[in-house]
Scaffold this motif. Structure first.
Motif, PDB file in Angstrom:
ATOM      1  N   LEU A  30       0.836  -1.197   0.000  1.00 14.42           N
ATOM      2  CA  LEU A  30       0.000   0.000   0.000  1.00 14.42           C
ATOM      3  C   LEU A  30       0.872   1.248   0.000  1.00 14.42           C
ATOM      4  N   ARG A  31       1.939   1.219   0.781  1.00 16.68           N
ATOM      5  CA  ARG A  31       2.840   2.367   0.834  1.00 16.68           C
ATOM      6  C   ARG A  31       3.481   2.624  -0.537  1.00 16.68           C
ATOM      7  N   ALA A  32       3.866   1.547  -1.203  1.00 14.79           N
ATOM      8  CA  ALA A  32       4.475   1.685  -2.526  1.00 14.79           C
ATOM      9  C   ALA A  32       3.465   2.233  -3.543  1.00 14.79           C
ATOM     10  N   ALA A  33       2.220   1.735  -3.461  1.00 16.85           N
ATOM     11  CA  ALA A  33       1.187   2.211  -4.388  1.00 16.85           C
ATOM     12  C   ALA A  33       0.881   3.684  -4.152  1.00 16.85           C
ATOM     13  N   ARG A  34       0.877   4.095  -2.884  1.00 16.48           N
ATOM     14  CA  ARG A  34       0.620   5.505  -2.579  1.00 16.48           C
ATOM     15  C   ARG A  34       1.761   6.385  -3.107  1.00 16.48           C
ATOM     16  N   LEU A  41      -1.226  11.305 -11.031  1.00 12.49           N
ATOM     17  CA  LEU A  41      -2.472  10.543 -11.037  1.00 12.49           C
ATOM     18  C   LEU A  41      -2.761  10.007 -12.435  1.00 12.49           C
ATOM     19  N   THR A  42      -2.839   8.697 -12.535  1.00 11.72           N
ATOM     20  CA  THR A  42      -3.278   8.038 -13.766  1.00 11.72           C
ATOM     21  C   THR A  42      -4.290   6.966 -13.386  1.00 11.72           C
ATOM     22  N   SER A  43      -5.041   6.494 -14.366  1.00  8.31           N
ATOM     23  CA  SER A  43      -6.033   5.453 -14.099  1.00  8.31           C
ATOM     24  C   SER A  43      -5.368   4.200 -13.548  1.00  8.31           C
ATOM     25  N   ASP A  44      -4.264   3.779 -14.163  1.00 12.64           N
ATOM     26  CA  ASP A  44      -3.587   2.553 -13.743  1.00 12.64           C
ATOM     27  C   ASP A  44      -3.069   2.679 -12.322  1.00 12.64           C
ATOM     28  N   ARG A  45      -2.469   3.832 -12.010  1.00 16.80           N
ATOM     29  CA  ARG A  45      -1.925   4.015 -10.655  1.00 16.80           C
ATOM     30  C   ARG A  45      -3.030   4.069  -9.609  1.00 16.80           C
ATOM     31  N   LEU A  50      -6.089   1.448  -5.222  1.00 17.27           N
ATOM     32  CA  LEU A  50      -7.344   0.935  -4.676  1.00 17.27           C
ATOM     33  C   LEU A  50      -7.245  -0.554  -4.378  1.00 17.27           C
ATOM     34  N   ASP A  51      -6.600  -1.312  -5.252  1.00 13.62           N
ATOM     35  CA  ASP A  51      -6.421  -2.744  -5.013  1.00 13.62           C
ATOM     36  C   ASP A  51      -5.535  -2.995  -3.795  1.00 13.62           C
ATOM     37  N   ALA A  52      -4.467  -2.197  -3.653  1.00 13.45           N
ATOM     38  CA  ALA A  52      -3.563  -2.372  -2.510  1.00 13.45           C
ATOM     39  C   ALA A  52      -4.280  -2.074  -1.193  1.00 13.45           C
ATOM     40  N   ALA A  53      -5.075  -1.002  -1.174  1.00 13.98           N
ATOM     41  CA  ALA A  53      -5.835  -0.667   0.040  1.00 13.98           C
ATOM     42  C   ALA A  53      -6.858  -1.743   0.356  1.00 13.98           C
ATOM     43  N   TRP A  54      -7.474  -2.323  -0.671  1.00 14.64           N
ATOM     44  CA  TRP A  54      -8.473  -3.375  -0.488  1.00 14.64           C
ATOM     45  C   TRP A  54      -7.852  -4.606   0.152  1.00 14.64           C
ATOM     46  N   HIS A  55      -6.745  -5.090  -0.381  1.00 15.48           N
ATOM     47  CA  HIS A  55      -6.136  -6.312   0.149  1.00 15.48           C
ATOM     48  C   HIS A  55      -5.498  -6.092   1.521  1.00 15.48           C
ATOM     49  N   ALA A  56      -5.112  -4.850   1.834  1.00 20.47           N
ATOM     50  CA  ALA A  56      -4.610  -4.536   3.178  1.00 20.47           C
ATOM     51  C   ALA A  56      -5.757  -4.264   4.142  1.00 20.47           C
ATOM     52  N   ASP A  57      -6.983  -4.181   3.613  1.00 18.44           N
ATOM     53  CA  ASP A  57      -8.175  -3.783   4.358  1.00 18.44           C
ATOM     54  C   ASP A  57      -7.945  -2.476   5.107  1.00 18.44           C
ATOM     55  N   ASP A  58      -7.325  -1.530   4.423  1.00 20.34           N
ATOM     56  CA  ASP A  58      -7.172  -0.172   4.951  1.00 20.34           C
ATOM     57  C   ASP A  58      -8.273   0.669   4.313  1.00 20.34           C
ATOM     58  N   GLY A  60      -9.654   3.365   5.218  1.00 22.65           N
ATOM     59  CA  GLY A  60      -9.410   4.807   5.210  1.00 22.65           C
ATOM     60  C   GLY A  60      -8.620   5.236   3.980  1.00 22.65           C
ATOM     61  N   ALA A  61      -7.573   4.467   3.658  1.00 21.63           N
ATOM     62  CA  ALA A  61      -6.797   4.763   2.457  1.00 21.63           C
ATOM     63  C   ALA A  61      -7.645   4.553   1.213  1.00 21.63           C
ATOM     64  N   GLY A  62      -8.435   3.466   1.209  1.00 19.07           N
ATOM     65  CA  GLY A  62      -9.307   3.204   0.062  1.00 19.07           C
ATOM     66  C   GLY A  62     -10.291   4.336  -0.169  1.00 19.07           C
ATOM     67  N   LEU A  63     -10.826   4.908   0.928  1.00 17.57           N
ATOM     68  CA  LEU A  63     -11.762   6.014   0.814  1.00 17.57           C
ATOM     69  C   LEU A  63     -11.082   7.233   0.183  1.00 17.57           C
ATOM     70  N   ALA A  64      -9.870   7.531   0.644  1.00  9.37           N
ATOM     71  CA  ALA A  64      -9.140   8.676   0.086  1.00  9.37           C
ATOM     72  C   ALA A  64      -8.870   8.485  -1.403  1.00  9.37           C
ATOM     73  N   PHE A  65      -8.493   7.266  -1.788  1.00  8.83           N
ATOM     74  CA  PHE A  65      -8.227   6.992  -3.203  1.00  8.83           C
ATOM     75  C   PHE A  65      -9.514   7.097  -4.029  1.00  8.83           C
ATOM     76  N   ALA A  66     -10.620   6.539  -3.483  1.00 14.76           N
ATOM     77  CA  ALA A  66     -11.886   6.549  -4.228  1.00 14.76           C
ATOM     78  C   ALA A  66     -12.341   7.972  -4.514  1.00 14.76           C
ATOM     79  N   ARG A  67     -12.056   8.882  -3.600  1.00 14.37           N
ATOM     80  CA  ARG A  67     -12.477  10.266  -3.792  1.00 14.37           C
ATOM     81  C   ARG A  67     -11.619  11.022  -4.801  1.00 14.37           C
ATOM     82  N   MET A  68     -10.585  10.361  -5.326  1.00 10.13           N
ATOM     83  CA  MET A  68      -9.796  10.938  -6.420  1.00 10.13           C
ATOM     84  C   MET A  68     -10.417  10.635  -7.782  1.00 10.13           C
ATOM     85  N   LEU A  69     -11.442   9.774  -7.803  1.00 14.39           N
ATOM     86  CA  LEU A  69     -12.025   9.337  -9.076  1.00 14.39           C
ATOM     87  C   LEU A  69     -12.467  10.499  -9.971  1.00 14.39           C
TER      88      LEU A  69
END
Length: 482
Positions: A30-34, A41-45, A50-58, A60-69
């Motif tokens: 997750l740290r590396a993905a962030r 910001l790119t779609s792939d990144r 989002l995948d890294a936050a999901w598998h770490a079950d973080d 809070g991080a997933g929410l922050a990433f989702a709001r970048m959509l």
């Protein structure tokens, strides 16, 4: 030392499976993905983050990433689906619904289909959810979670089509080393293929007779209960739990006395750590005038803290219809589902996971989901939510008693917090707040798949005359005491 009310609350939560223990590797990923996302910001990144936050079950991080959509021009469906998934996990259900409403009609991305179907089912749009999951099944699930979502949705709706094939597929696709949610599903799916084969193609949890049943409070703890007959044998006394599931939980000795067959074995985590359990199927569960056919059951050794109680009756058994917990007269009522309004004022309601009831509440002006749980005497807050409401404020923290843990050697912790103002359907229940329990963040959130800010126990529900839920329409009404 916490009193009996707190212990009862912990007990009801601890009947859930233990949360996954995620390795440090996922935090590093997750740290590396962030860091990669910070380079631009790119779609792939963003999708990788989002995948890294999901598998770490973080969440809070997933929410922050989702709001970048919104910053991504013309995002692909796969990226939108992962943002939807992250918003749902973080408990931002309205934001998740807004993303869902912008998705195209024809979706072929499997993860997006899975996330969208979960949301539509929670909204009470069951037919639409069925269509999405059928499309996912036709495409072929690629992860255990996708296959398990189809199983969970069909069981919640009493459907049995292809359950054996899907549970077998989920078991084969499990990769606990991938982190969340596979690490959690490893125990949740134990014994499910054998149980699904025993179920066959006939519906489960079919309400054969409507009517009423007495619902007396359990002496000493004040939680609602019902007297039941299982396959004509009884009477047995079961806790009536809106925080339960569509599966009936029985003390092992009662299951053996009734003569229930051991269809498959599993392990659960409870107040005394891990223990063996088994799955079975009950032909008839009679509760007063109400009768439900073909009810799933799991049996285990109930703790002595529940002395005199033979099991837990989840209100998920009645979600194919409408049920009312009438606290004023002490009765359970089960009636046919209807589009007409129930008694009292309507409350925003979502039905998620294994028949959990989430109400939309406001705490100190902040909106969020709350689990309605008649199996808990006390209402408690999420520590993560409390830290948002009272940023920087120091609060007393203590470990829970060793006998009230939620897994092997882990008893969790509590926070003593200031009282807060809670609004549920335009009503402010008296005496709310004072406690936050870590199990809401560490156990309940991962299991339900939605971060819950509040657990609403009987100290709130006792201020109501009745609570009515219509499962197929996903609507709820509460009638308060004047």
């Amino acid at each position: 030392m916490p009193g009996k009310h707190l212990l009862v609350t912990i007990l009801m939560l601890s009947l859930l499976a233990a949360p996954p223990v995620l390795a440090d590797d996922f935090a590093l990923q997750l740290r590396a993905a962030r860091a990669d996302l910070e380079q631009g910001l790119t779609s792939d990144r963003l999708q990788a983050a989002l995948d890294a936050a999901w598998h770490a079950d973080d969440w809070g991080a997933g929410l922050a990433f989702a709001r970048m959509l919104p910053e991504v021009r013309q995002p692909e469906v796969a990226l939108q689906g992962r943002a939807l998934r992250a918003l749902w996990r973080a408990g931002e259900l309205a934001e998740a619904a807004a993303v869902a409403d912008r998705l195209p009609v024809e979706i072929r991305d499997r993860e997006t289909l899975s996330a969208l179907a979960t949301l539509r089912l929670g909204q009470g749009r069951g037919t639409e959810a069925d269509q999405l999951l059928s499309r996912l099944e036709d495409l072929g699930p690629e992860t255990a979670f996708q296959a398990y979502n189809i199983v969970l949705a069909r069981m919640q709706r009493g459907q049995t089509r292809n359950l054996a094939e899907l549970t077998t597929l989920a078991e084969g696709l499990l990769r606990p080393e991938r982190g969340y949610p596979d690490a959690l599903l490893e125990e949740a799916t134990q014994g499910m293929p054998d149980l699904a084969r025993a179920i066959g193609n006939r519906p489960i949890n079919r309400v054969r007779h409507f009517g009423r049943a007495e619902m007396p409070a359990i002496a000493g703890i004040g939680l609602p209960s019902c007297t039941v007959f299982l396959n004509g044998k009884g009477p047995y006394r079961l806790l009536l739990d809106t925080g339960g599931s569509s599966t009936l939980s029985l003390d092992r000795r009662v299951a053996e006395e009734v003569g229930l067959p051991v269809i498959s074995k599993a392990r659960i985590h409870g107040v005394s750590g891990a223990q063996e359990a088994f799955h079975s199927l009950i032909d008839s569960v009679r509760i007063g005038e109400v009768e439900v056919e073909r009810v799933l059951c799991h049996a285990f050794d109930l703790p002595e803290l529940l002395g005199g109680i033979h099991g837990i009756l989840g209100t998920g058994l009645f979600l194919s219809e409408r049920f009312t917990l009438d606290f004023e007269t002490g009765h359970l009522e089960v009636a046919a589902s209807s589009a007409t309004a129930g008694r009292g004022g309507e409350i925003p309601l979502w039905i998620v996971a294994d028949a959990k009831l989430l109400a939309w509440v406001q705490v100190n002006g902040r909106s969020g989901p709350a689990l309605i749980d008649s199996g808990a005497d006390s209402s408690v807050l999420s520590p993560d939510f409390v830290r948002e409401v009272f940023p920087g404020r120091e609060m007393f923290s203590a470990p829970l008693p060793g006998g009230a843990g939620v897994g092997d050697g882990d008893s969790g912790s509590l926070l003593l917090v200031p009282r807060v103002d809670l609004d549920l359907g335009g009503r402010q229940p008296a005496g709310f707040g004072g406690l936050a329990l870590s199990v809401l963040d560490e156990t309940l959130g991962p299991m339900v798949g939605v971060q819950c800010d509040v657990l609403l126990g009987m100290n709130v529900l006792r201020q109501a005359r009745s609570l009515t839920v219509d499962g197929p329409h996903c609507r709820g009404w509460i009638r308060w005491i004047d």
